[in-house]
Design an enzyme around this catalytic site. Structure first.
Site, short mmCIF file in Angstrom:
data_model
loop_
_atom_site.label_atom_id
_atom_site.label_comp_id
_atom_site.label_asym_id
_atom_site.label_seq_id
_atom_site.Cartn_x
_atom_site.Cartn_y
_atom_site.Cartn_z
N HIS A 8 -1.87 -8.33 8.87
CA HIS A 8 -0.99 -8.26 7.72
C HIS A 8 0.45 -8.18 8.19
O HIS A 8 0.71 -8.00 9.38
CB HIS A 8 -1.35 -7.05 6.84
CG HIS A 8 -1.11 -5.71 7.49
ND1 HIS A 8 -2.04 -5.14 8.33
CD2 HIS A 8 -0.07 -4.86 7.41
CE1 HIS A 8 -1.57 -3.97 8.74
NE2 HIS A 8 -0.37 -3.77 8.20
N GLU A 54 2.25 -4.69 3.89
CA GLU A 54 2.35 -3.23 4.00
C GLU A 54 3.80 -2.83 3.87
O GLU A 54 4.68 -3.43 4.46
CB GLU A 54 1.83 -2.75 5.35
CG GLU A 54 2.03 -1.27 5.60
CD GLU A 54 1.71 -0.85 7.02
OE1 GLU A 54 1.86 0.36 7.31
OE2 GLU A 54 1.34 -1.70 7.85
#
Length: 73
Positions: A8, A54
């Protein structure tokens, strides 16, 4: 699969702005894809096309320090 969780993109944000920004994301209908289990404040969410992102309060130096003190198992 554990390897999927580390694929991510993370963005740093100040501690002061993090909570407000997370509230804005959630009120916009952004979906959380993972609960935070790491040291520090993080919010894991999906963008509109499903990319894993994130939001992390702090920076690379603070995260590396936390990992040195409390490494992943």
């Amino acid at each position: 699969m554990a390897g999927e969780d580390v694929t991510h993109i993370a963005f740093s944000i100040s501690e002061l702005e993090c909570d407000r920004f997370v509230v804005q994301l959630k009120s916009s209908g952004i979906r959380e894809w993972k609960s935070n289990t790491s040291k520090g404040k993080s919010f894991y969410f999906l963008d509109p096309v499903g990319h894993k992102l994130e939001l992390h309060a702090g920076n690379l130096a603070s995260r590396m320090t936390a990992l040195t003190q409390h490494p992943y198992s």
